[in-house]
Design a protein around this motif. Structure first.
Motif, PDB file in Angstrom:
ATOM      1  N   ARG A  45     -25.067 -76.453-103.638  1.00 38.77           N
ATOM      2  CA  ARG A  45     -25.296 -77.167-102.374  1.00 38.77           C
ATOM      3  C   ARG A  45     -24.244 -76.774-101.342  1.00 38.77           C
ATOM      4  NH1 ARG A  45     -29.185 -80.970-100.401  1.00 38.77           N
ATOM      5  NH2 ARG A  45     -29.356 -81.685-102.522  1.00 38.77           N
ATOM      6  N   VAL A  46     -22.999 -76.691-101.764  1.00 38.87           N
ATOM      7  CA  VAL A  46     -21.924 -76.311-100.845  1.00 38.87           C
ATOM      8  C   VAL A  46     -22.176 -74.926-100.291  1.00 38.87           C
ATOM      9  CG1 VAL A  46     -19.476 -75.667-100.746  1.00 38.87           C
ATOM     10  CG2 VAL A  46     -20.136 -77.824-101.801  1.00 38.87           C
ATOM     11  N   LYS A  47     -22.551 -74.005-101.145  1.00 37.55           N
ATOM     12  CA  LYS A  47     -22.733 -72.615-100.725  1.00 37.55           C
ATOM     13  C   LYS A  47     -23.945 -72.411 -99.825  1.00 37.55           C
ATOM     14  CE  LYS A  47     -20.609 -70.661-104.857  1.00 37.55           C
ATOM     15  NZ  LYS A  47     -20.850 -69.910-106.110  1.00 37.55           N
ATOM     16  N   ASP A  53     -18.368 -82.318 -93.253  1.00 37.69           N
ATOM     17  CA  ASP A  53     -17.187 -82.942 -92.660  1.00 37.69           C
ATOM     18  C   ASP A  53     -16.238 -83.431 -93.749  1.00 37.69           C
ATOM     19  OD1 ASP A  53     -17.812 -82.937 -89.730  1.00 37.69           O
ATOM     20  OD2 ASP A  53     -19.589 -83.986 -90.483  1.00 37.69           O
ATOM     21  N   LEU A  54     -16.784 -83.709 -94.925  1.00 38.34           N
ATOM     22  CA  LEU A  54     -16.002 -84.244 -96.037  1.00 38.34           C
ATOM     23  C   LEU A  54     -16.775 -84.058 -97.328  1.00 38.34           C
ATOM     24  CD1 LEU A  54     -13.546 -86.098 -96.974  1.00 38.34           C
ATOM     25  CD2 LEU A  54     -15.149 -87.994 -96.745  1.00 38.34           C
ATOM     26  N   ILE A  55     -16.026 -83.832 -98.411  1.00 34.84           N
ATOM     27  CA  ILE A  55     -16.614 -83.797 -99.748  1.00 34.84           C
ATOM     28  C   ILE A  55     -15.869 -84.812-100.600  1.00 34.84           C
ATOM     29  CG2 ILE A  55     -17.031 -82.400-101.819  1.00 34.84           C
ATOM     30  CD1 ILE A  55     -17.091 -79.927 -99.917  1.00 34.84           C
ATOM     31  N   ILE A  56     -16.635 -85.654-101.303  1.00 29.18           N
ATOM     32  CA  ILE A  56     -16.067 -86.642-102.218  1.00 29.18           C
ATOM     33  C   ILE A  56     -16.430 -86.201-103.629  1.00 29.18           C
ATOM     34  CG2 ILE A  56     -16.131 -89.038-103.000  1.00 29.18           C
ATOM     35  CD1 ILE A  56     -16.836 -89.821-100.097  1.00 29.18           C
ATOM     36  N   LEU A  57     -15.404 -86.001-104.469  1.00 31.83           N
ATOM     37  CA  LEU A  57     -15.619 -85.521-105.832  1.00 31.83           C
ATOM     38  C   LEU A  57     -15.179 -86.549-106.862  1.00 31.83           C
ATOM     39  CD1 LEU A  57     -14.222 -81.857-105.672  1.00 31.83           C
ATOM     40  CD2 LEU A  57     -16.611 -82.583-105.681  1.00 31.83           C
ATOM     41  N   ASP A  58     -16.116 -87.001-107.662  1.00 29.37           N
ATOM     42  CA  ASP A  58     -15.762 -87.765-108.854  1.00 29.37           C
ATOM     43  C   ASP A  58     -15.111 -86.765-109.802  1.00 29.37           C
ATOM     44  OD1 ASP A  58     -15.560 -89.432-111.049  1.00 29.37           O
ATOM     45  OD2 ASP A  58     -17.717 -89.719-111.287  1.00 29.37           O
ATOM     46  N   LEU A  59     -13.995 -87.112-110.379  1.00 33.08           N
ATOM     47  CA  LEU A  59     -13.288 -86.164-111.245  1.00 33.08           C
ATOM     48  C   LEU A  59     -13.891 -86.053-112.636  1.00 33.08           C
ATOM     49  CD1 LEU A  59      -9.576 -86.877-110.272  1.00 33.08           C
ATOM     50  CD2 LEU A  59     -11.111 -85.079-109.423  1.00 33.08           C
ATOM     51  N   ASP A  69     -12.490 -78.721-111.363  1.00 28.85           N
ATOM     52  CA  ASP A  69     -13.125 -77.395-111.417  1.00 28.85           C
ATOM     53  C   ASP A  69     -13.926 -77.121-110.136  1.00 28.85           C
ATOM     54  OD1 ASP A  69     -12.183 -76.997-114.057  1.00 28.85           O
ATOM     55  OD2 ASP A  69     -13.968 -77.961-114.900  1.00 28.85           O
ATOM     56  N   ILE A  70     -14.671 -78.131-109.699  1.00 28.11           N
ATOM     57  CA  ILE A  70     -15.467 -77.973-108.480  1.00 28.11           C
ATOM     58  C   ILE A  70     -14.550 -77.721-107.284  1.00 28.11           C
ATOM     59  CG2 ILE A  70     -17.057 -79.137-106.891  1.00 28.11           C
ATOM     60  CD1 ILE A  70     -18.021 -80.743-109.374  1.00 28.11           C
ATOM     61  N   TYR A  71     -13.465 -78.477-107.219  1.00 31.00           N
ATOM     62  CA  TYR A  71     -12.503 -78.313-106.128  1.00 31.00           C
ATOM     63  C   TYR A  71     -12.003 -76.869-106.051  1.00 31.00           C
ATOM     64  CZ  TYR A  71      -8.284 -78.749-103.332  1.00 31.00           C
ATOM     65  OH  TYR A  71      -7.318 -78.577-102.371  1.00 31.00           O
ATOM     66  N   GLU A  76     -12.193 -71.501-103.143  1.00 35.54           N
ATOM     67  CA  GLU A  76     -12.304 -70.041-103.192  1.00 35.54           C
ATOM     68  C   GLU A  76     -13.259 -69.509-102.128  1.00 35.54           C
ATOM     69  OE1 GLU A  76     -13.430 -69.148-107.216  1.00 35.54           O
ATOM     70  OE2 GLU A  76     -11.430 -69.606-107.991  1.00 35.54           O
ATOM     71  N   LEU A  77     -14.056 -70.385-101.524  1.00 33.37           N
ATOM     72  CA  LEU A  77     -15.010 -69.989-100.490  1.00 33.37           C
ATOM     73  C   LEU A  77     -14.306 -70.015 -99.137  1.00 33.37           C
ATOM     74  CD1 LEU A  77     -17.971 -72.229-101.706  1.00 33.37           C
ATOM     75  CD2 LEU A  77     -17.688 -69.760-102.106  1.00 33.37           C
TER      76      LEU A  77
END
Length: 137
Positions: A45-47, A53-59, A69-71, A76-77
């Protein structure tokens, strides 16, 4: 005017109840929310989607890939080097927050999500501030 009107936020969260909390708090403040349950889907989805504007990641995700890992993959992009990313977790806050700070997250919010504070915290991070909330402190 709604505080988050028109802000595009990607939320990677596998818990349906937490997704409802986000929808009822951030969504009602005008944020455009997109949810992903699994890490690999979030990376796709990110790619292939709008600039966030913001990404919220459950760890802690059940898909074999962590928010950490997602972070790392997002950072890297080249187009996503400056997008603010918040770590959110129900894990022991002290070590999770320390790791999030070390990696360069824009903030950390401990679960359970405080509905009274999440809009203000998200708004602060979108506006370039950091939030390091261990919950209950």
């Amino acid at each position: 005017m709604r505080q988050l009107s028109g802000k595009h936020i990607l939320i990677v969260e596998d818990n349906p109840l937490n997704r409802i909390v986000y929808q009822m708090s951030l969504g009602l403040q005008g944020a455009v929310l997109v949810f992903e349950r699994h890490g690999r889907d979030a990376l796709r989805r990110v790619k292939h989607s709008t600039k966030w504007d913001l990404i919220i990641l459950d760890l802690m995700l059940g898909s074999g890939i962590s928010g950490f890992d997602i972070y790392k993959s997002i950072r890297e992009l080249p187009d996503y080097a400056d997008i603010p990313i918040i770590a959110i977790s129900a894990a022991d806050a002290a070590p999770a927050m320390a790791k999030a700070k070390q990696l360069g997250f824009s903030g950390f919010i401990s679960k359970p999500i405080d509905e009274a504070q999440i809009v203000q915290q998200v708004n602060m991070i979108i506006n370039g501030e950091t939030v390091w909330d261990m919950g209950g402190t």
